[in-house]
Every structure is written in C-alpha cells, then in structure tokens.
Enzyme design. Structure first.
Site, short mmCIF file in Angstrom:
data_model
loop_
_atom_site.label_atom_id
_atom_site.label_comp_id
_atom_site.label_asym_id
_atom_site.label_seq_id
_atom_site.Cartn_x
_atom_site.Cartn_y
_atom_site.Cartn_z
N LYS A 142 -13.66 112.86 55.14
CA LYS A 142 -15.01 113.30 54.77
C LYS A 142 -15.03 113.83 53.33
CE LYS A 142 -16.54 117.60 55.72
NZ LYS A 142 -17.23 118.35 54.66
N ASN A 143 -14.07 114.70 53.03
CA ASN A 143 -14.12 115.35 51.72
C ASN A 143 -13.78 114.40 50.57
OD1 ASN A 143 -14.93 117.69 52.90
ND2 ASN A 143 -13.03 118.82 52.53
N ARG A 156 -20.65 117.46 61.56
CA ARG A 156 -20.65 117.24 60.11
C ARG A 156 -19.31 116.68 59.65
NH1 ARG A 156 -20.90 122.30 57.36
NH2 ARG A 156 -20.29 120.85 55.75
N ARG A 176 -20.14 130.89 47.41
CA ARG A 176 -19.58 129.63 46.88
C ARG A 176 -20.23 129.32 45.54
NH1 ARG A 176 -18.31 125.47 51.60
NH2 ARG A 176 -16.97 124.67 49.99
N ASP A 235 -8.76 124.75 54.92
CA ASP A 235 -9.50 124.02 55.96
C ASP A 235 -8.71 123.87 57.27
OD1 ASP A 235 -11.66 123.81 54.32
OD2 ASP A 235 -11.49 121.66 53.93
N CYS A 248 -21.22 125.33 54.26
CA CYS A 248 -20.73 126.25 55.30
C CYS A 248 -20.84 127.71 54.85
CB CYS A 248 -19.27 125.96 55.58
SG CYS A 248 -18.98 124.63 56.74
C1 UD1 Z 1 -13.83 121.76 48.89
C2 UD1 Z 1 -13.97 121.25 50.28
C3 UD1 Z 1 -13.78 122.36 51.31
C4 UD1 Z 1 -12.48 123.10 51.05
C5 UD1 Z 1 -12.39 123.55 49.60
C6 UD1 Z 1 -11.05 124.17 49.24
C7 UD1 Z 1 -15.55 119.41 50.10
C8 UD1 Z 1 -16.90 118.87 50.44
N1 UD1 Z 1 -15.30 120.66 50.46
O1 UD1 Z 1 -14.91 122.69 48.67
O2 UD1 Z 1 -13.76 121.78 52.61
O3 UD1 Z 1 -12.42 124.24 51.89
O4 UD1 Z 1 -12.57 122.42 48.72
O5 UD1 Z 1 -10.00 123.30 49.52
O6 UD1 Z 1 -14.72 118.72 49.54
N2 UD1 Z 1 -15.05 128.49 42.94
C9 UD1 Z 1 -15.55 129.21 41.89
N3 UD1 Z 1 -16.44 128.60 41.05
C10 UD1 Z 1 -16.81 127.31 41.21
C11 UD1 Z 1 -16.28 126.56 42.27
C12 UD1 Z 1 -15.40 127.19 43.12
O7 UD1 Z 1 -15.24 130.40 41.73
O8 UD1 Z 1 -17.61 126.81 40.39
C13 UD1 Z 1 -14.10 129.14 43.87
C14 UD1 Z 1 -14.59 129.12 45.32
O9 UD1 Z 1 -15.44 130.20 45.59
C15 UD1 Z 1 -13.29 129.21 46.07
C16 UD1 Z 1 -12.34 128.39 45.20
O10 UD1 Z 1 -12.93 128.37 43.90
O11 UD1 Z 1 -12.84 130.54 46.11
C17 UD1 Z 1 -12.09 126.99 45.67
O12 UD1 Z 1 -13.33 126.34 45.89
P1 UD1 Z 1 -13.51 124.79 45.66
O13 UD1 Z 1 -12.17 124.14 45.56
O14 UD1 Z 1 -14.47 124.56 44.56
O15 UD1 Z 1 -14.19 124.36 47.04
P2 UD1 Z 1 -15.21 123.17 47.19
O16 UD1 Z 1 -14.86 122.11 46.22
O17 UD1 Z 1 -16.59 123.68 47.21
#
Ligand code: UD1
Length: 420
Positions: free
Chosen positions: A22-23, A398, A120, A306, A115
């Site tokens: 999915k991701n 989902r 986030r 995850d 979620c």
């Molecule tokens: C993706 C995955 C999710 C997984 C996560 C971490 C998808 C659709 N989702 O989410 O299932 O749990 O990676 O492996 O692929 N952060 C910031 N600023 C940003 C973006 C992120 O501070 O602009 C922080 C987040 O709050 C978190 C960390 O960075 O603490 C990692 O988040 P991120 O890797 O971005 O998660 P997602 O890509 O949203």
C-alpha cells in the site's frame, strides 16, 4: 460500520500470499501525474486507500482503470486543484503536490489527514519544495504552490524523528522534472521509497543513490509511460508473522521479501519464534515459549513503527517484561488501552510501553483506532480465548487486502459483521 467477530484460541496453520505494498503504490499512483502517457502498475492491492487515490487522480482529470490487480492511469490532461474533502481524508495524498507542481508549475492541494497517530506535520515536504524554487502559501486549509521553473539544488530533508518517507518521495518526484541536479541528503531509505525511485527510473528519470540517504536526481525534460510491478507489502508480511507466532501456529508466507524486514525477523528470532526460508517463501513456527523482547522503532533499516503495535500484541504472550519504545510517532500507543480490555498488562512511560506479558487474554469488544493498531487487536483477538469483536475495521480495510479471508484460510474463526 463493519466489525470483525473473532473466536480466538486457534493456532494459525497453512499458507498465505502477501499483497502489493500500500505505502509504495500510493506514491507510485501520484507519480503517474508526471507524464501524459499511460502508466500500468501491477500487483496493486485492492484497498480502500488505493481506490481513494484513484478517485483523487480522477478528480484531477486522469483516467484510472482498476482490473485484476492492475491499475492503468493516463493523466493526459490534469488540473492542479485538488478536491479539499478528498485529499484531507488521506495522508498519502500529499504526494500529489510534488508531481503536480513539477508538471503544471502551479498547484493547490488541501492539507492532508490520515491515521490518528500523533501530529503529522508536512514542514519537510514544504521545505523541500521551497528549496526547489516553489513559492508556497497556506490559506483556508489549502497549500497553494507556484513556480516559474523548479531548479535543482542540494537540500537536507532530515527532521526531528529522522528522514521522512512521503516527504522524500514527494521531493524526489518534483525533482525529476526540475532543471539541473537535486541532491537530497538524509533521504528516507525505506523499500517503498526505493520503489518510487525505481518506478520513476522506469519512466525515464535519472536517479542515483537509490536506497541510500543521499539521492541524486538529474532533471529531464519529460517522463514517459511505464509498466511496473509494485513490491510486496512488508508490513502485511510482518503482521502475518506476528499473528502466526502469537497463536503458536505454523504458516508459510509467500511473496514476501525478507530483506525488507530484517529488523523484524531479528526480533522475532530473539523472541524464540522460528522463521526460516523455505522454497522461496518464509516459514514461521512458534512452538516454544515466547520470550520477552525489547524493541525500539527507528527509520529503515531499523524496526518499523508500522509493526510496533502488532509486535506488542505478540509480546503480550511472552511471560516477562518487554519494553517497546516508539521513536517515530509520539502518540502511537492507542492500541494499549484496547489490548488492556483483553487482559493485557501494559503501562506507558514516556515514549515506551512496558508490557508485562504472559497474562491470560480473553475476548472482549474493542475499538480499532488506526490501521496498525487494528491489526494488533486482531492478533490479540486471535490469540485470546473466547470472542473478540473489533469495531471500526474500516481502518483495517484501508491497508489490508481481504484480511479476514486470508486469516480464515489459515484456520482462524473470523467473520465480518456488517454495520456494527
Ligand atoms: C509513512 C507511511 C506510514 C509510516 C511512516 C513512517 C505512507 C502512506 N505512510 O508516513 O505508514 O508509519 O511513513 O515509516 O507511506 N515529519 C516531520 N515533518 C514532515 C514529515 C514528517 O516532522 O514534513 C515527522 C513525522 O511527524 C514523524 C517522522 O517525521 O515523526 C516520520 O514521518 P514520515 O516518514 O514523513 O511518515 P509518512 O511519510 O507520513
């Protein structure tokens, strides 16, 4: 809202095949916005999030056709204005911003949802796009982005909790059509990010350093269509491994790529679970007593956040104390209170959950709060005696393709109850 009714206490036995990731598929679908040509993506899981991403692309003007595990997308003409309500509902939708901006030089996309696992932010996505020359402003819940031309640059994309998965994908996608060379330092190395990079390369992008924290993208004038197979879902694979182990079962897991979840295999083995390759698949077997095991979630190649909830459900079965520390998302312990309803003894100390494992688990009604927390409740319900009803399983739908069917084939007594 549907729920699962689980009559637990049955060890899982048999074979299961893992679906596409999915991701990985969500950003891959977003990447098709970078070309007017037809893109075919294979091994696509039939999930509500994936169909939803299809709807978002359609709302932007793309033609999207799902058939037999394949999605065909042709974004011959697209508009850069994303439907507020649709995008808001799914975190993965932020990934359309980079491609839209690169293709149209102007895009408005609503701030994404997803979620409930902690705040986030998307500051790193915005920082990356700004570094490439985008002018951004946030107003009325929308991110409005504009540029004369994206221009390659060197940028550091690490944040407080390490690299960002979707942020890396987003900036990498935007950089494929930028002028000159972009170097992303502290890029995420997750297999899903590599899959996006490989997909872009198959469309004609020039990217080196795939799988490393330094990605170098040399912009090209145009990308073309492609035919590509998405990687298997490592999180689904780990969920089935934990479920088999928690029920003291024996399951042959087909289609998984063990090199994508070495940290989980290491911890399962430390917990006394046998996991070995067999005829191109992975055999998981849990006969001995499960040992308490400490786990800390980290960016790839560390233990994935995850899988934290599912591993916690397994540790509820291990007599003794396990410390599970969450380093990626600060509030990702919503499953703790629900696991407690089944009899688990878990306390939270800052970023750590202390599991006093080995307490008998007995069925109860529980509420799913997010995708992976729901999977943990299903695992605990399968391992518990008596009947567990997991409410609000739309979260599971989902991210898990036909989960109850796959579990039933393994001998689980699990049914979907509609509308409860
Ligand atoms: C993706 C995955 C999710 C997984 C996560 C971490 C998808 C659709 N989702 O989410 O299932 O749990 O990676 O492996 O692929 N952060 C910031 N600023 C940003 C973006 C992120 O501070 O602009 C922080 C987040 O709050 C978190 C960390 O960075 O603490 C990692 O988040 P991120 O890797 O971005 O998660 P997602 O890509 O949203």
């Amino acid at each position: 809202m549907d729920s699962f009714l689980i009559k637990g206490g049955v060890p899982l036995h048999g074979e299961v095949t893992i679906s596409g990731s999915k991701n990985a598929v969500l950003p891959l679908m977003a990447a098709t916005l970078l070309t007017a040509d037809t893109c075919v993506i294979r091994n696509v899981p039939d999930l509500s999030d994936v169909r939803f991403m299809g709807k978002i692309l359609e709302s932007l003007g793309a033609e999207v056709k799902f058939a037999d595990g394949t999605v065909t997308i042709r974004a011959a003409k697209v508009k850069g204005f994303g439907d507020y309500e649709m995008i808001r509902k799914m975190r993965g939708s932020i990934c359309i911003l980079g491609p839209l901006l690169a293709r149209l030089r102007e895009a408005s996309v609503s701030l994404p949802g997803g979620c409930v696992i902690g705040t986030r932010p998307i500051d790193l996505h915005l920082k990356g796009l700004k570094a490439l020359g985008a002018k951004l402003d946030i107003a009325n819940g929308y991110i409005n982005a504009k540029t004369k031309r994206l221009v390659g640059t060197m940028l550091f994309l690490g944040g407080r909790a390490g690299p960002t998965v979707l942020g890396t994908a987003n900036i990498m996608m935007a950089a494929t059509l930028a002028e000159g060379v972009t170097v992303i330092e502290s890029a995420a190395c997750e297999p899903e990010v590599c899959d996006v990079a490989n997909f872009l390369v198959s469309m004609g992008a020039k990217i080196t350093g795939i799988g490393s924290p330094t990605l170098t993208i040399t912009g090209v004038d145009r990308l073309h269509g492609t035919d590509y197979e998405v990687i298997p879902d490592r999180i689904e694979a780990c969920t089935f491994l934990c479920a088999a182990a928690a029920t003291k079962g024996e399951v042959l897991v087909h289609g998984a790529r063990p090199e994508h979840f070495a940290a989980v295999l290491d911890k399962l083995r430390e917990a006394g679970v046998k996991v070995e390759p067999k005829a191109g698949a992975l055999l998981v077997k849990s006969t001995a007593r499960i040992k308490p095991t400490d786990v800390t979630t980290l960016p790839y190649a560390g233990f994935p956040t995850d899988v934290q909830a599912q591993f916690m459900a397994l540790m509820c079965r291990a007599p003794g104390i396990s410390v599970i520390t969450e380093r990626i998302f600060e509030s990702r312990f919503m499953h703790v209170a629900e696991l407690a309803r089944l009899g688990a003894e878990i306390s939270i100390e800052g970023p750590s959950a202390i599991v006093k494992g080995g307490r008998p688990l007995s069925g109860a009604p529980v509420m799913a709060s997010d995708l992976r927390a729901s999977a943990a409740l299903v695992i605990a319900g399968l391992a518990a005696t008596g009947t567990t009803q997991v409410h609000r399983i739309y979260h599971l739908d989902r991210g898990y393709e036909r989960m109850e069917e796959k579990l039933r084939k393994l001998g689980a007594r699990i049914e979907r109850v509609e509308g409860e």
